[in-house]
Write a protein that holds these residues in place. Sequence first.
Motif, PDB file in Angstrom:
ATOM      1  N   THR A 133       0.820  -1.208   0.000  1.00  0.00           N
ATOM      2  CA  THR A 133       0.000   0.000   0.000  1.00  0.00           C
ATOM      3  C   THR A 133       0.853   1.255   0.000  1.00  0.00           C
ATOM      4  OG1 THR A 133      -1.725  -1.165   1.210  1.00  0.00           O
ATOM      5  CG2 THR A 133      -1.818   1.240   1.222  1.00  0.00           C
ATOM      6  N   SER A 134       1.890   1.288   0.845  1.00  0.00           N
ATOM      7  CA  SER A 134       2.733   2.471   0.912  1.00  0.00           C
ATOM      8  C   SER A 134       3.516   2.654  -0.375  1.00  0.00           C
ATOM      9  CB  SER A 134       3.689   2.371   2.102  1.00  0.00           C
ATOM     10  OG  SER A 134       4.562   1.267   1.943  1.00  0.00           O
ATOM     11  N   ASP A 135       3.890   1.537  -1.038  1.00  0.00           N
ATOM     12  CA  ASP A 135       4.634   1.629  -2.295  1.00  0.00           C
ATOM     13  C   ASP A 135       3.777   2.258  -3.376  1.00  0.00           C
ATOM     14  OD1 ASP A 135       6.933   0.896  -4.051  1.00  0.00           O
ATOM     15  OD2 ASP A 135       5.367  -0.287  -5.050  1.00  0.00           O
ATOM     16  N   THR A 136       2.514   1.844  -3.466  1.00  0.00           N
ATOM     17  CA  THR A 136       1.651   2.404  -4.499  1.00  0.00           C
ATOM     18  C   THR A 136       1.260   3.838  -4.173  1.00  0.00           C
ATOM     19  OG1 THR A 136      -0.265   1.448  -3.396  1.00  0.00           O
ATOM     20  CG2 THR A 136       0.719   0.158  -5.161  1.00  0.00           C
ATOM     21  N   THR A 137       1.324   4.202  -2.890  1.00  0.00           N
ATOM     22  CA  THR A 137       1.040   5.586  -2.523  1.00  0.00           C
ATOM     23  C   THR A 137       2.154   6.511  -2.997  1.00  0.00           C
ATOM     24  OG1 THR A 137      -0.180   4.868  -0.577  1.00  0.00           O
ATOM     25  CG2 THR A 137       0.602   7.137  -0.585  1.00  0.00           C
ATOM     26  N   ARG A 138       3.385   6.018  -2.882  1.00  0.00           N
ATOM     27  CA  ARG A 138       4.516   6.837  -3.324  1.00  0.00           C
ATOM     28  C   ARG A 138       4.561   6.946  -4.842  1.00  0.00           C
ATOM     29  NH1 ARG A 138       7.142   3.700   0.566  1.00  0.00           N
ATOM     30  NH2 ARG A 138       8.073   2.400  -1.071  1.00  0.00           N
ATOM     31  N   ARG A 139       4.131   5.876  -5.544  1.00  0.00           N
ATOM     32  CA  ARG A 139       4.173   5.874  -6.999  1.00  0.00           C
ATOM     33  C   ARG A 139       2.784   5.512  -7.503  1.00  0.00           C
ATOM     34  NH1 ARG A 139       8.671   1.833  -8.718  1.00  0.00           N
ATOM     35  NH2 ARG A 139       7.590   0.554  -7.194  1.00  0.00           N
ATOM     36  N   PRO A 140       1.898   6.491  -7.595  1.00  0.00           N
ATOM     37  CA  PRO A 140       0.490   6.230  -7.881  1.00  0.00           C
ATOM     38  C   PRO A 140       0.306   5.374  -9.132  1.00  0.00           C
ATOM     39  CG  PRO A 140       0.829   8.535  -7.323  1.00  0.00           C
ATOM     40  CD  PRO A 140       2.178   7.916  -7.444  1.00  0.00           C
ATOM     41  N   GLY A 141      -0.378   4.233  -8.963  1.00  0.00           N
ATOM     42  CA  GLY A 141      -0.754   3.410 -10.097  1.00  0.00           C
ATOM     43  C   GLY A 141       0.317   2.491 -10.627  1.00  0.00           C
ATOM     44  N   ARG A 142       1.568   2.841 -10.470  1.00  0.00           N
ATOM     45  CA  ARG A 142       2.630   2.065 -11.089  1.00  0.00           C
ATOM     46  C   ARG A 142       2.709   0.659 -10.506  1.00  0.00           C
ATOM     47  NH1 ARG A 142       9.120   3.502 -11.353  1.00  0.00           N
ATOM     48  NH2 ARG A 142       9.747   1.619 -12.467  1.00  0.00           N
ATOM     49  N   GLY A 143       2.718   0.552  -9.194  1.00  0.00           N
ATOM     50  CA  GLY A 143       2.805  -0.759  -8.576  1.00  0.00           C
ATOM     51  C   GLY A 143       1.605  -1.622  -8.891  1.00  0.00           C
ATOM     52  N   ALA A 144       0.429  -1.017  -8.918  1.00  0.00           N
ATOM     53  CA  ALA A 144      -0.786  -1.772  -9.209  1.00  0.00           C
ATOM     54  C   ALA A 144      -0.760  -2.309 -10.630  1.00  0.00           C
ATOM     55  CB  ALA A 144      -2.012  -0.891  -9.004  1.00  0.00           C
ATOM     56  N   ARG A 145      -0.371  -1.497 -11.563  1.00  0.00           N
ATOM     57  CA  ARG A 145      -0.331  -1.932 -12.966  1.00  0.00           C
ATOM     58  C   ARG A 145       0.632  -3.108 -13.139  1.00  0.00           C
ATOM     59  NH1 ARG A 145      -1.315  -0.086 -18.212  1.00  0.00           N
ATOM     60  NH2 ARG A 145       0.187  -0.877 -19.729  1.00  0.00           N
ATOM     61  N   GLU A 146       1.789  -3.010 -12.512  1.00  0.00           N
ATOM     62  CA  GLU A 146       2.774  -4.088 -12.617  1.00  0.00           C
ATOM     63  C   GLU A 146       2.237  -5.380 -12.014  1.00  0.00           C
ATOM     64  OE1 GLU A 146       6.089  -2.338 -10.672  1.00  0.00           O
ATOM     65  OE2 GLU A 146       6.773  -1.263 -12.462  1.00  0.00           O
ATOM     66  N   ARG A 147       1.562  -5.262 -10.870  1.00  0.00           N
ATOM     67  CA  ARG A 147       0.993  -6.447 -10.232  1.00  0.00           C
ATOM     68  C   ARG A 147      -0.111  -7.064 -11.087  1.00  0.00           C
ATOM     69  NH1 ARG A 147       0.681  -3.128  -5.881  1.00  0.00           N
ATOM     70  NH2 ARG A 147      -1.571  -3.436  -5.631  1.00  0.00           N
ATOM     71  N   ILE A 148      -0.910  -6.227 -11.712  1.00  0.00           N
ATOM     72  CA  ILE A 148      -1.979  -6.719 -12.585  1.00  0.00           C
ATOM     73  C   ILE A 148      -1.384  -7.486 -13.765  1.00  0.00           C
ATOM     74  CG2 ILE A 148      -3.794  -6.028 -14.195  1.00  0.00           C
ATOM     75  CD1 ILE A 148      -4.274  -3.603 -12.270  1.00  0.00           C
ATOM     76  N   LEU A 149      -0.362  -6.922 -14.395  1.00  0.00           N
ATOM     77  CA  LEU A 149       0.249  -7.591 -15.549  1.00  0.00           C
ATOM     78  C   LEU A 149       0.937  -8.894 -15.138  1.00  0.00           C
ATOM     79  CD1 LEU A 149       1.683  -4.537 -17.513  1.00  0.00           C
ATOM     80  CD2 LEU A 149      -0.117  -6.104 -18.274  1.00  0.00           C
ATOM     81  N   THR A 150       1.556  -8.890 -13.967  1.00  0.00           N
ATOM     82  CA  THR A 150       2.209 -10.107 -13.478  1.00  0.00           C
ATOM     83  C   THR A 150       1.174 -11.197 -13.206  1.00  0.00           C
ATOM     84  OG1 THR A 150       4.038  -8.870 -12.494  1.00  0.00           O
ATOM     85  CG2 THR A 150       3.646 -11.085 -11.654  1.00  0.00           C
ATOM     86  N   ALA A 151       0.088 -10.809 -12.583  1.00  0.00           N
ATOM     87  CA  ALA A 151      -0.985 -11.769 -12.298  1.00  0.00           C
ATOM     88  C   ALA A 151      -1.604 -12.281 -13.591  1.00  0.00           C
ATOM     89  CB  ALA A 151      -2.051 -11.117 -11.428  1.00  0.00           C
ATOM     90  N   ALA A 152      -1.843 -11.378 -14.523  1.00  0.00           N
ATOM     91  CA  ALA A 152      -2.437 -11.778 -15.801  1.00  0.00           C
ATOM     92  C   ALA A 152      -1.516 -12.731 -16.551  1.00  0.00           C
ATOM     93  CB  ALA A 152      -2.715 -10.542 -16.656  1.00  0.00           C
ATOM     94  N   ALA A 153      -0.219 -12.483 -16.498  1.00  0.00           N
ATOM     95  CA  ALA A 153       0.734 -13.362 -17.184  1.00  0.00           C
ATOM     96  C   ALA A 153       0.656 -14.777 -16.629  1.00  0.00           C
ATOM     97  CB  ALA A 153       2.151 -12.801 -17.047  1.00  0.00           C
ATOM     98  N   ARG A 154       0.584 -14.899 -15.310  1.00  0.00           N
ATOM     99  CA  ARG A 154       0.485 -16.228 -14.692  1.00  0.00           C
ATOM    100  C   ARG A 154      -0.809 -16.929 -15.098  1.00  0.00           C
ATOM    101  NH1 ARG A 154       2.495 -13.591  -9.929  1.00  0.00           N
ATOM    102  NH2 ARG A 154       0.358 -13.424  -9.128  1.00  0.00           N
ATOM    103  N   LEU A 155      -1.890 -16.201 -15.034  1.00  0.00           N
ATOM    104  CA  LEU A 155      -3.195 -16.801 -15.336  1.00  0.00           C
ATOM    105  C   LEU A 155      -3.338 -17.130 -16.820  1.00  0.00           C
ATOM    106  CD1 LEU A 155      -5.369 -14.513 -13.049  1.00  0.00           C
ATOM    107  CD2 LEU A 155      -4.932 -16.947 -12.720  1.00  0.00           C
ATOM    108  N   PHE A 156      -2.925 -16.217 -17.679  1.00  0.00           N
ATOM    109  CA  PHE A 156      -3.032 -16.474 -19.112  1.00  0.00           C
ATOM    110  C   PHE A 156      -2.179 -17.672 -19.517  1.00  0.00           C
ATOM    111  CE2 PHE A 156      -3.938 -11.689 -20.001  1.00  0.00           C
ATOM    112  CZ  PHE A 156      -5.246 -11.860 -19.569  1.00  0.00           C
ATOM    113  N   ALA A 157      -0.987 -17.777 -18.931  1.00  0.00           N
ATOM    114  CA  ALA A 157      -0.106 -18.906 -19.263  1.00  0.00           C
ATOM    115  C   ALA A 157      -0.678 -20.216 -18.748  1.00  0.00           C
ATOM    116  CB  ALA A 157       1.289 -18.679 -18.683  1.00  0.00           C
ATOM    117  N   GLY A 158      -1.301 -20.167 -17.581  1.00  0.00           N
ATOM    118  CA  GLY A 158      -1.778 -21.390 -16.957  1.00  0.00           C
ATOM    119  C   GLY A 158      -3.104 -21.897 -17.473  1.00  0.00           C
ATOM    120  N   GLN A 159      -4.009 -20.966 -17.863  1.00  0.00           N
ATOM    121  CA  GLN A 159      -5.350 -21.410 -18.239  1.00  0.00           C
ATOM    122  C   GLN A 159      -5.892 -20.761 -19.500  1.00  0.00           C
ATOM    123  OE1 GLN A 159      -7.125 -20.283 -14.476  1.00  0.00           O
ATOM    124  NE2 GLN A 159      -7.987 -18.403 -15.320  1.00  0.00           N
TER     125      GLN A 159
END
Length: 202
Positions: free
Chosen positions: A4-30
């Motif tokens: 939470t504190s990381d995304t507060t310091r860098r608005p949106g950046r951490g969330a976007r990276e986490r979303i893409l990382t999660a999507a990569a795992r899910l898209f590859a797996g299923q």
Amino acid sequence: MDVTSDTTRRPGRGARERILTAAARLFAGQGISATGMEQVAGEAPVSKRTLYAHFRSRDELAIAHLQALVSSGNTMETVLTREDLSPRERIHHLFDQPITDTSPVRGCPFIDAAAEFPDQSHPIHAYAREQKLRMVQLVTDLVTEPGCREPVALAEQLVTLADGAASRAMVLNQADYGRHARAAAATLLEHALTLPSNPYGS
């Protein structure tokens, strides 16, 4: 780690990276079509509001995922632009499976995406097609440099071998399956470089 504190310091950046990382795992797996946006949000983890603030739809997220793969250099096409290798070495390494942390072996993500969305007008299929056309153009440029005869036809043959090998490597779960296609590619290249009309041939 305080996400939470990381995304507060860098608005949106951490969330976007986490979303893409999660999507990569899910898209590859299923696969893309079997993955829902709510599942991505839970895997990230982010709120659905945050998810949709970055990506308005699953299609948009899938294309961003494919674009991230291209930028990461973790596709078999990446070797074609390596300046530290000769044209022949780049083609030789085209048949290597990209090194990843996932198991089993994955095939070409662009072919997989196009197969999931067969309508050629669909944005995901269109992007996958664009990358496959880029691949053949890169190979055409490489085989033109040493003076190969009919470089476009040769390039199409080489990328067909590479795509076929990647697909079979995935189906058979054999990371080194590309060696078979590499041997066939070497024969094609030797033939193209020794034709009488080629000034670089013997």
